[in-house]
Write a protein that holds these residues in place. Sequence first.
Motif, PDB file in Angstrom:
ATOM      1  N   UNK A 130       0.805  -1.215   0.000  1.00 43.07           N
ATOM      2  CA  UNK A 130       0.000   0.000   0.000  1.00 43.07           C
ATOM      3  C   UNK A 130       0.836   1.262   0.000  1.00 43.07           C
ATOM      4  N   UNK A 131       2.051   1.165   0.532  1.00 42.45           N
ATOM      5  CA  UNK A 131       2.906   2.348   0.641  1.00 42.45           C
ATOM      6  C   UNK A 131       3.834   2.532  -0.550  1.00 42.45           C
ATOM      7  N   UNK A 132       4.496   1.437  -1.000  1.00 43.09           N
ATOM      8  CA  UNK A 132       5.527   1.618  -2.028  1.00 43.09           C
ATOM      9  C   UNK A 132       5.276   0.825  -3.302  1.00 43.09           C
ATOM     10  N   UNK A 133       4.596  -0.333  -3.216  1.00 48.41           N
ATOM     11  CA  UNK A 133       4.346  -1.127  -4.411  1.00 48.41           C
ATOM     12  C   UNK A 133       5.620  -1.671  -5.040  1.00 48.41           C
ATOM     13  N   UNK A 134       5.570  -1.831  -6.363  1.00 46.51           N
ATOM     14  CA  UNK A 134       6.667  -2.426  -7.134  1.00 46.51           C
ATOM     15  C   UNK A 134       7.058  -3.767  -6.491  1.00 46.51           C
ATOM     16  N   UNK A 162       1.336 -14.442  -0.888  1.00 52.33           N
ATOM     17  CA  UNK A 162       0.736 -13.533   0.087  1.00 52.33           C
ATOM     18  C   UNK A 162       0.531 -12.145  -0.492  1.00 52.33           C
ATOM     19  N   UNK A 163       1.368 -11.757  -1.435  1.00 49.24           N
ATOM     20  CA  UNK A 163       1.326 -10.414  -2.008  1.00 49.24           C
ATOM     21  C   UNK A 163       0.144 -10.203  -2.956  1.00 49.24           C
ATOM     22  N   UNK A 164      -0.627 -11.260  -3.232  1.00 45.20           N
ATOM     23  CA  UNK A 164      -1.726 -11.121  -4.194  1.00 45.20           C
ATOM     24  C   UNK A 164      -2.843 -10.218  -3.677  1.00 45.20           C
ATOM     25  N   UNK A 165      -3.280 -10.437  -2.442  1.00 45.66           N
ATOM     26  CA  UNK A 165      -4.456  -9.730  -1.932  1.00 45.66           C
ATOM     27  C   UNK A 165      -4.348  -8.205  -1.989  1.00 45.66           C
ATOM     28  N   UNK A 166      -3.191  -7.596  -1.699  1.00 42.99           N
ATOM     29  CA  UNK A 166      -3.157  -6.134  -1.650  1.00 42.99           C
ATOM     30  C   UNK A 166      -2.796  -5.424  -2.959  1.00 42.99           C
ATOM     31  N   UNK A 167      -2.397  -6.162  -3.991  1.00 35.84           N
ATOM     32  CA  UNK A 167      -1.834  -5.515  -5.189  1.00 35.84           C
ATOM     33  C   UNK A 167      -2.818  -4.568  -5.867  1.00 35.84           C
ATOM     34  N   UNK A 168      -4.098  -4.897  -5.856  1.00 40.87           N
ATOM     35  CA  UNK A 168      -5.085  -4.061  -6.562  1.00 40.87           C
ATOM     36  C   UNK A 168      -5.119  -2.641  -6.029  1.00 40.87           C
ATOM     37  N   UNK A 169      -4.829  -2.467  -4.729  1.00 40.47           N
ATOM     38  CA  UNK A 169      -4.821  -1.132  -4.127  1.00 40.47           C
ATOM     39  C   UNK A 169      -3.398  -0.637  -3.877  1.00 40.47           C
ATOM     40  N   UNK A 170      -2.410  -1.293  -4.505  1.00 45.46           N
ATOM     41  CA  UNK A 170      -1.006  -1.022  -4.221  1.00 45.46           C
ATOM     42  C   UNK A 170      -0.579   0.401  -4.498  1.00 45.46           C
ATOM     43  N   UNK A 171       0.444   0.812  -3.766  1.00 50.29           N
ATOM     44  CA  UNK A 171       1.035   2.146  -3.930  1.00 50.29           C
ATOM     45  C   UNK A 171      -0.037   3.233  -3.898  1.00 50.29           C
ATOM     46  N   UNK A 172      -0.685   3.345  -2.739  1.00 48.13           N
ATOM     47  CA  UNK A 172      -1.747   4.329  -2.461  1.00 48.13           C
ATOM     48  C   UNK A 172      -2.801   4.428  -3.562  1.00 48.13           C
ATOM     49  N   UNK A 173      -3.252   3.282  -4.029  1.00 51.28           N
ATOM     50  CA  UNK A 173      -4.390   3.238  -4.940  1.00 51.28           C
ATOM     51  C   UNK A 173      -4.105   3.593  -6.380  1.00 51.28           C
ATOM     52  N   UNK A 447      -2.764 -11.550 -17.750  1.00 45.50           N
ATOM     53  CA  UNK A 447      -1.750 -11.480 -18.812  1.00 45.50           C
ATOM     54  C   UNK A 447      -1.022 -10.140 -18.759  1.00 45.50           C
ATOM     55  N   UNK A 448      -1.794  -9.071 -18.513  1.00 43.57           N
ATOM     56  CA  UNK A 448      -1.191  -7.745 -18.464  1.00 43.57           C
ATOM     57  C   UNK A 448      -0.149  -7.608 -17.372  1.00 43.57           C
ATOM     58  N   UNK A 449      -0.436  -8.151 -16.191  1.00 42.68           N
ATOM     59  CA  UNK A 449       0.524  -8.064 -15.088  1.00 42.68           C
ATOM     60  C   UNK A 449       1.687  -9.009 -15.324  1.00 42.68           C
ATOM     61  N   UNK A 450       1.424 -10.169 -15.918  1.00 42.78           N
ATOM     62  CA  UNK A 450       2.534 -11.052 -16.267  1.00 42.78           C
ATOM     63  C   UNK A 450       3.514 -10.337 -17.193  1.00 42.78           C
ATOM     64  N   UNK A 451       2.975  -9.633 -18.179  1.00 43.30           N
ATOM     65  CA  UNK A 451       3.828  -8.952 -19.158  1.00 43.30           C
ATOM     66  C   UNK A 451       4.563  -7.758 -18.557  1.00 43.30           C
ATOM     67  N   UNK A 452       3.853  -6.970 -17.747  1.00 48.04           N
ATOM     68  CA  UNK A 452       4.415  -5.697 -17.291  1.00 48.04           C
ATOM     69  C   UNK A 452       4.935  -5.724 -15.864  1.00 48.04           C
ATOM     70  N   UNK A 453       4.475  -6.691 -15.052  1.00 47.35           N
ATOM     71  CA  UNK A 453       4.858  -6.734 -13.648  1.00 47.35           C
ATOM     72  C   UNK A 453       4.120  -5.723 -12.797  1.00 47.35           C
ATOM     73  N   UNK A 454       3.120  -5.055 -13.387  1.00 48.51           N
ATOM     74  CA  UNK A 454       2.451  -3.962 -12.681  1.00 48.51           C
ATOM     75  C   UNK A 454       0.950  -3.993 -12.936  1.00 48.51           C
ATOM     76  N   UNK A 455       0.157  -3.951 -11.854  1.00 46.40           N
ATOM     77  CA  UNK A 455      -1.299  -3.873 -12.004  1.00 46.40           C
ATOM     78  C   UNK A 455      -1.683  -2.526 -12.610  1.00 46.40           C
ATOM     79  N   UNK A 456      -0.928  -1.498 -12.291  1.00 41.62           N
ATOM     80  CA  UNK A 456      -1.187  -0.172 -12.872  1.00 41.62           C
ATOM     81  C   UNK A 456      -1.021  -0.212 -14.384  1.00 41.62           C
ATOM     82  N   UNK A 457       0.079  -0.765 -14.849  1.00 37.05           N
ATOM     83  CA  UNK A 457       0.341  -0.845 -16.287  1.00 37.05           C
ATOM     84  C   UNK A 457      -0.719  -1.692 -16.990  1.00 37.05           C
TER      85      UNK A 457
END
Length: 546
Positions: A130-134, A162-173, A447-457
């Motif tokens: 939630x704070x830093x992401x990546x 374990x890191x799956x649950x918070x990724x959608x709101x990662x790095x302050x939303x 697929x998008x996160x697999x490719x980019x490593x980022x839910x934002x991307x």
Amino acid sequence: MEYTQIYNPLDNIWLSAFVAFLPILLFFISLIVLKLKGHTAGFITVVFSAIIAIFVYDMPIDMVGSAFGYGFLYGLWPIAWIIVAAIFLYKLSVKSGYFDILRESILSITPDHRILVILIGFCFGAFLEGAIGYGGPVAITAAILVGLGLRPLYAAGLCMIANTAPVAFGAVGIPIIAMAGVVNVPAADISAMVGRMLPPLTLFVPFFIVFLMDGYKGIKETFPAIVVAAGSFAIVQYFSSNHLGPELPDIISAIVSIVVTTIFLKFWQPKKIFRTDGKEEIKPENKHHICKVIVAWIPFVLLIITIFIWTQPAFKELFKPDGVLAFTNFSFEFHNISQQIIQTPPVVTEEKPIGKVIFSLPLINATGTSIFVAALLSIFILRVKPKEALGVFGETLNEMKFPILTIGLVLSFAFISNYSGISATLALALANTGHAFTFFSPIIGWIGVFLTGSDTSSNLLFGTLQQLTARQLGIPEVLFLAANSVGGVVGKMISPQSIAVACAAVGLVGRESELFRFTVKYSVFFVVAIGVITTFIAYVIPQIIP
């Protein structure tokens, strides 16, 4: 010279999608079958994707080269810088000897590895997400768990799950806020829908982690503590995402869960202590003076404080063009691809160029720098000699050289795929599945996160496609927008970028294929389950959609 993206280069969307999928398939084969090292698999994949971009998608060679360069640099800064700083901070704690004291203070809460993975990998990891992401959360939590006695590969794999649950709101939303800006849907609506889809996953993940560690017996023995940790997290996640927006669910949920679970463990402990090394440790007595315990925790307290400062609007104002620290920001534009790559319907509503492609290098206003500042302050507080600290930093850089190379290569692959249209081809093929798309919608995010490593991307890449497909099917678009983000969270555990970071954090450079084989089956299981949940919501309980 402009390049207009081609989404169906072979005049058959499924044949085009098969060709577009080949680089991903090659990456899977490289890691699972050939068991190649991460940077080798990344190099082969990026070369193959470049060949397809040039000869199948007719992307100019110079544009492919620029996409490669931009992706590689983006992998170095900010992503690799975050990981280097985080591992440096951890290694300073170990070098000083204070990590042993921190370790004992954690074990005084509970020496049981099953519960510690939930507290650190799940709860504290969610706070960091939630704070830093990546890749920072996995790097820091996996390193701590190794210090607590877990096997490196095991710790890395469990932290990635374990890191799956918070990724959608990662790095302050940011993942949801960024998507909302692109599709012109209120971020609060997407946040609310994500908050209604995630709780089942949030509740399930801690139990699943314990099951992986110790089977049904482990779940039975730790059931009360896991119910408290997972239940408190899921409840707060639901209410905060529905009433406060996307910025704070991870941070608030994590803090509440850690506090509530820690208090609960003062009154309850599992009858049988489980450790992955087979030892049954008795809960250690606190034999260190409270001042030493406080000092041992200070590096991680500083980590939280510096991250908090770096995320404040007043601090960010200092680095705006007219700010007093603006001179610390550097950037340059890739002119031959900046606003020169044209997206067309149905990926977007109307033909338009992808925005400016500018590589930014903010020396101070970067999350990695906030962690590095915490590390520098820790040198004095932990009384590490400057020469020793310099040696630790050099050691960190040396250990990270291949992970940094891997991260750069997989980000290059991501940007070549995105700018050429390869990624869009895969998404469009799934969008052609008609009403079955409710099942495939989260798979696009995956697929998008697999490719980019980022839910934002991933959300930026496929948000518009999800929106347009929802309109064609007559289904509320916020469901598919949320499904893209929720599906993406379980793609994180197989993203090449995440794999490289996790292996670097626990000293397993070159063994990326082992970690990938550990997580891939669970990632597929989760995304299928999310597809079923999305379909159930769309056709059985649509009234829960905001």
